[in-house]
Design an enzyme around this catalytic site. Sequence first.
Site, PDB file in Angstrom:
ATOM      1  N   ASP A 186     -19.653  21.089  -1.678  1.00  0.00           N
ATOM      2  CA  ASP A 186     -18.362  21.167  -0.986  1.00  0.00           C
ATOM      3  C   ASP A 186     -18.424  20.177   0.178  1.00  0.00           C
ATOM      4  O   ASP A 186     -19.490  19.918   0.711  1.00  0.00           O
ATOM      5  CB  ASP A 186     -18.186  22.568  -0.363  1.00  0.00           C
ATOM      6  N   SER A 229      -6.763   6.934  11.309  1.00  0.00           N
ATOM      7  CA  SER A 229      -7.114   7.951  10.324  1.00  0.00           C
ATOM      8  C   SER A 229      -7.804   9.114  11.038  1.00  0.00           C
ATOM      9  O   SER A 229      -8.372   8.944  12.131  1.00  0.00           O
ATOM     10  CB  SER A 229      -8.062   7.298   9.322  1.00  0.00           C
ATOM     11  N   SER A 230      -7.796  10.282  10.394  1.00  0.00           N
ATOM     12  CA  SER A 230      -8.424  11.455  11.028  1.00  0.00           C
ATOM     13  C   SER A 230      -9.943  11.324  11.101  1.00  0.00           C
ATOM     14  O   SER A 230     -10.594  12.090  11.809  1.00  0.00           O
ATOM     15  CB  SER A 230      -8.050  12.723  10.266  1.00  0.00           C
ATOM     16  N   CYS A 231     -10.510  10.326  10.386  1.00  0.00           N
ATOM     17  CA  CYS A 231     -11.981  10.173  10.414  1.00  0.00           C
ATOM     18  C   CYS A 231     -12.470   9.630  11.759  1.00  0.00           C
ATOM     19  O   CYS A 231     -13.668   9.522  11.977  1.00  0.00           O
ATOM     20  CB  CYS A 231     -12.462   9.294   9.271  1.00  0.00           C
ATOM     21  N   LYS A 238     -11.507   1.840  13.253  1.00  0.00           N
ATOM     22  CA  LYS A 238     -10.228   2.499  13.572  1.00  0.00           C
ATOM     23  C   LYS A 238     -10.160   2.868  15.055  1.00  0.00           C
ATOM     24  O   LYS A 238      -9.109   2.765  15.683  1.00  0.00           O
ATOM     25  CB  LYS A 238     -10.041   3.748  12.699  1.00  0.00           C
ATOM     26  N   TRP A 292     -15.075  20.445  -8.962  1.00  0.00           N
ATOM     27  CA  TRP A 292     -16.336  20.441  -8.203  1.00  0.00           C
ATOM     28  C   TRP A 292     -16.261  21.358  -6.988  1.00  0.00           C
ATOM     29  O   TRP A 292     -15.261  21.351  -6.263  1.00  0.00           O
ATOM     30  CB  TRP A 292     -16.627  19.029  -7.694  1.00  0.00           C
ATOM     31  N   TYR A 312     -16.147   2.440   9.197  1.00  0.00           N
ATOM     32  CA  TYR A 312     -14.680   2.449   9.083  1.00  0.00           C
ATOM     33  C   TYR A 312     -14.070   3.145  10.302  1.00  0.00           C
ATOM     34  O   TYR A 312     -13.113   2.645  10.913  1.00  0.00           O
ATOM     35  CB  TYR A 312     -14.312   3.200   7.800  1.00  0.00           C
ATOM     36  N   ARG A 335      -7.972  22.084   3.328  1.00  0.00           N
ATOM     37  CA  ARG A 335      -7.515  20.724   3.628  1.00  0.00           C
ATOM     38  C   ARG A 335      -6.026  20.706   3.921  1.00  0.00           C
ATOM     39  O   ARG A 335      -5.261  21.518   3.400  1.00  0.00           O
ATOM     40  CB  ARG A 335      -7.800  19.792   2.436  1.00  0.00           C
ATOM     41  N   PRO A 360      -2.962   9.601  10.839  1.00  0.00           N
ATOM     42  CA  PRO A 360      -2.501  10.514   9.788  1.00  0.00           C
ATOM     43  C   PRO A 360      -3.611  11.412   9.245  1.00  0.00           C
ATOM     44  O   PRO A 360      -4.775  11.015   9.199  1.00  0.00           O
ATOM     45  CB  PRO A 360      -2.047   9.570   8.668  1.00  0.00           C
ATOM     46  N   GLY A 399       0.827  -1.208   0.000  1.00  0.00           N
ATOM     47  CA  GLY A 399       0.000   0.000   0.000  1.00  0.00           C
ATOM     48  C   GLY A 399       0.859   1.254   0.000  1.00  0.00           C
ATOM     49  O   GLY A 399       2.084   1.170   0.110  1.00  0.00           O
ATOM     50  N   MET A 400       0.203   2.407  -0.106  1.00  0.00           N
ATOM     51  CA  MET A 400       0.958   3.662  -0.177  1.00  0.00           C
ATOM     52  C   MET A 400       1.767   3.885   1.103  1.00  0.00           C
ATOM     53  O   MET A 400       2.955   4.205   1.044  1.00  0.00           O
ATOM     54  CB  MET A 400       0.012   4.849  -0.402  1.00  0.00           C
ATOM     55  N   HIS A 434      -8.269   9.951  -4.110  1.00  0.00           N
ATOM     56  CA  HIS A 434      -8.295  11.138  -3.267  1.00  0.00           C
ATOM     57  C   HIS A 434      -8.031  12.386  -4.107  1.00  0.00           C
ATOM     58  O   HIS A 434      -7.654  12.293  -5.271  1.00  0.00           O
ATOM     59  CB  HIS A 434      -7.242  11.009  -2.165  1.00  0.00           C
ATOM     60  N   ARG A 466      -6.198  14.693 -13.749  1.00  0.00           N
ATOM     61  CA  ARG A 466      -7.030  15.555 -14.599  1.00  0.00           C
ATOM     62  C   ARG A 466      -6.213  16.663 -15.260  1.00  0.00           C
ATOM     63  O   ARG A 466      -6.396  16.968 -16.435  1.00  0.00           O
ATOM     64  CB  ARG A 466      -8.179  16.134 -13.774  1.00  0.00           C
TER      65      ARG A 466
HETATM   66  N1  LIG Z   1      -3.876   7.287   2.159  1.00  0.00           N
HETATM   67  C1  LIG Z   1      -4.274   8.216   3.004  1.00  0.00           C
HETATM   68  O1  LIG Z   1      -4.492   9.391   2.645  1.00  0.00           O
HETATM   69  C2  LIG Z   1      -4.461   7.878   4.450  1.00  0.00           C
HETATM   70  C3  LIG Z   1      -4.875   8.891   5.302  1.00  0.00           C
HETATM   71  C4  LIG Z   1      -5.074   8.614   6.640  1.00  0.00           C
HETATM   72  C5  LIG Z   1      -4.864   7.337   7.098  1.00  0.00           C
HETATM   73  N2  LIG Z   1      -4.447   6.351   6.271  1.00  0.00           N
HETATM   74  C6  LIG Z   1      -4.281   5.007   6.857  1.00  0.00           C
HETATM   75  O2  LIG Z   1      -3.059   4.410   6.510  1.00  0.00           O
HETATM   76  C7  LIG Z   1      -3.242   2.994   6.388  1.00  0.00           C
HETATM   77  C8  LIG Z   1      -2.727   2.537   5.039  1.00  0.00           C
HETATM   78  O3  LIG Z   1      -3.397   3.253   4.025  1.00  0.00           O
HETATM   79  P1  LIG Z   1      -2.905   3.249   2.508  1.00  0.00           P
HETATM   80  O4  LIG Z   1      -3.310   4.527   1.915  1.00  0.00           O
HETATM   81  O5  LIG Z   1      -1.501   2.800   2.437  1.00  0.00           O
HETATM   82  O6  LIG Z   1      -3.874   2.108   1.917  1.00  0.00           O
HETATM   83  P2  LIG Z   1      -3.631   1.150   0.654  1.00  0.00           P
HETATM   84  O7  LIG Z   1      -2.701   1.812  -0.297  1.00  0.00           O
HETATM   85  O8  LIG Z   1      -4.980   0.732   0.186  1.00  0.00           O
HETATM   86  O9  LIG Z   1      -2.899  -0.099   1.308  1.00  0.00           O
HETATM   87  C9  LIG Z   1      -3.542  -0.976   2.192  1.00  0.00           C
HETATM   88  C10 LIG Z   1      -2.830  -2.300   2.120  1.00  0.00           C
HETATM   89  O10 LIG Z   1      -3.471  -3.238   3.001  1.00  0.00           O
HETATM   90  C11 LIG Z   1      -3.560  -4.476   2.337  1.00  0.00           C
HETATM   91  N3  LIG Z   1      -4.689  -5.281   2.822  1.00  0.00           N
HETATM   92  C12 LIG Z   1      -6.003  -4.946   2.809  1.00  0.00           C
HETATM   93  N4  LIG Z   1      -6.739  -5.950   3.314  1.00  0.00           N
HETATM   94  C13 LIG Z   1      -5.867  -6.951   3.628  1.00  0.00           C
HETATM   95  C14 LIG Z   1      -6.011  -8.245   4.184  1.00  0.00           C
HETATM   96  N5  LIG Z   1      -7.224  -8.730   4.518  1.00  0.00           N
HETATM   97  N6  LIG Z   1      -4.911  -8.993   4.374  1.00  0.00           N
HETATM   98  C15 LIG Z   1      -3.689  -8.524   4.046  1.00  0.00           C
HETATM   99  N7  LIG Z   1      -3.469  -7.300   3.532  1.00  0.00           N
HETATM  100  C16 LIG Z   1      -4.568  -6.524   3.317  1.00  0.00           C
HETATM  101  C17 LIG Z   1      -3.776  -4.113   0.873  1.00  0.00           C
HETATM  102  O11 LIG Z   1      -3.454  -5.181   0.040  1.00  0.00           O
HETATM  103  P3  LIG Z   1      -4.393  -5.459  -1.256  1.00  0.00           P
HETATM  104  O12 LIG Z   1      -4.398  -4.159  -2.012  1.00  0.00           O
HETATM  105  O13 LIG Z   1      -3.673  -6.552  -1.935  1.00  0.00           O
HETATM  106  O14 LIG Z   1      -5.732  -5.823  -0.719  1.00  0.00           O
HETATM  107  C18 LIG Z   1      -2.838  -2.915   0.724  1.00  0.00           C
HETATM  108  O15 LIG Z   1      -1.535  -3.331   0.397  1.00  0.00           O
HETATM  109  C19 LIG Z   1      -4.732   2.726   6.582  1.00  0.00           C
HETATM  110  O16 LIG Z   1      -4.948   2.333   7.906  1.00  0.00           O
HETATM  111  C20 LIG Z   1      -5.367   4.075   6.359  1.00  0.00           C
HETATM  112  O17 LIG Z   1      -6.520   4.257   7.111  1.00  0.00           O
HETATM  113  C21 LIG Z   1      -4.246   6.592   4.956  1.00  0.00           C
END
Ligand SMILES: NC(=O)c1ccc[n+]([C@@H]2O[C@H](COP(=O)([O-])OP(=O)(O)OC[C@H]3O[C@@H](n4cnc5c(N)ncnc54)[C@H](OP(=O)(O)O)[C@@H]3O)[C@@H](O)[C@H]2O)c1
Length: 323
Positions: A283, A108-110, A141, A207, A137, A214, A168, A14-15, A184, A192
Amino acid sequence: MNKDLKIFVAGHRGMVGSAIVRHLETKGFANIVTRTHEELDLCNQQAVTEFFQKEYLDQVYLAAAKVGGIHANNTYPAEFIYQNLMMEANVIHQAFEAGIKKLLFLGSSCIYPKMTPQPMAEDALLTGKLEPTNEPYAIAKIAGIKLCESYNRQYGKSHGVDYRSVMPTNLYGPGDNYHPENSHVIPALIRRFHEAKEKNLPEVVIWGTGTPMREFLYVDDMAAASVFVMELDKSTYEQHTKPIQSHINVGFGSDVTIEELAQMIGRVVGYRGKVNFDINKPDGAPKKLMNSNKLKNMGWEPRVGLKEGLALTYAEFVRMSAS
Ligand SMILES: NC(=O)c1ccc[n+]([C@@H]2O[C@H](COP(=O)([O-])OP(=O)(O)OC[C@H]3O[C@@H](n4cnc5c(N)ncnc54)[C@H](OP(=O)(O)O)[C@@H]3O)[C@@H](O)[C@H]2O)c1
C-alpha cells in the site's frame, strides 16, 4: 476581467493545460496563445526569451512540466529535476523580462513532507523530509513556488509583479494518460475494469489492501480554480497568503478509500464481476488529503463530485477508444 487579454497557456496539450484552455474559452477569452513542445522547448532559454519578447503577452499559466509516476521519477531523476527547474526558471524570468505582471504556476501536493499531518495545509511546506522517490521533482516544484515569491518580493512594488502558485491534489478527467504501466490510479482502474467487462472476466484484482485514502479532483474544477486564483483581486489574495508562503492548495475537500473508488469505477463502467485485493502487494501512504480551506475561504469550491466526474471521464475514455 478584460476578455481581450493575451494569455499564454504553457502545456496546453497536457491534461491540466487543455482544461485551462477549455475553461478560458468558455469564459470568453479569445486571445489564447499556445505552443507545442516541438514548437517551443521551454527548457531552451534562447527560444523562450525570443518567444516572450515577440508575443507581448498579458498573462501566463505555467501548466507545462515533466511529469510521471514513481517508476519514471525513480528511473529518470536527473531529467525530472533539470527539465522542471529549467522550464520554471525560463518561463518565470522571461515573463518578468517581458513585463508580464500576472503568472500562475502549477505545482503538486508532493511538495509536502512525507510525514505531514493530515489534511496537509500550506504551512507544512519545508517542515520535514520529502518522499525520497520523487524528491527531485518536488524540489523543482518548491523552487517554482520560491521563484514566484522571490520575483513578487523583489519586483512586486516596483514593477507590479504578481506571480501566484497553486498546488493541485490528484487530478482526473478528460485528457488523462491511460498507459497500461504508467498511469495514475483512476485511469488505470478505468482501463482495467473496461477491459474486464469487454472480456467477461470474473474478477478484477487490485494491488494492496484497498484501505489507503486518496483525494481526487476533476480536472475541469482544477482549471476553474486556476483561473479563479489568477483573477482574484490582489488585496484578497494578500489577505490569505504571506509573501514567503503564498502557494494555495487545490483539493476536493474529502477523500475515499481505494476500495470505495474501485467499487465506484466498477459501477460506472458497468462491470458485473468481483473486485478483490492482493494484500501481499504494498500500500502507499495510508492517507493523502489536502487542506483546501484557504481557497474555500477565498470563495472557491469544486463543483464536480467523484461519481459524476468518473462518469464524465469514462464517457470520454469510451469516445477516445472508439476513435
Ligand atoms: N495530473 C495530475 O494528477 C496532477 C496532480 C497534481 C499536479 N499536477 C501538475 O499539473 C501540471 C500539469 O500536469 P498534467 O497532468 O497536465 O501533465 P501532462 O498531461 O503530462 O502535460 C504536461 C505538458 O507539458 C508539456 N511539456 C513538457 N516538457 C515540455 C518542454 N520542455 N517544453 C514545452 N512543453 C513541455 C508536455 O508536452 P509533451 O507531452 O509534448 O512533452 C505536456 O503537454 C504539472 O505541473 C503537474 O505537476 C498534475
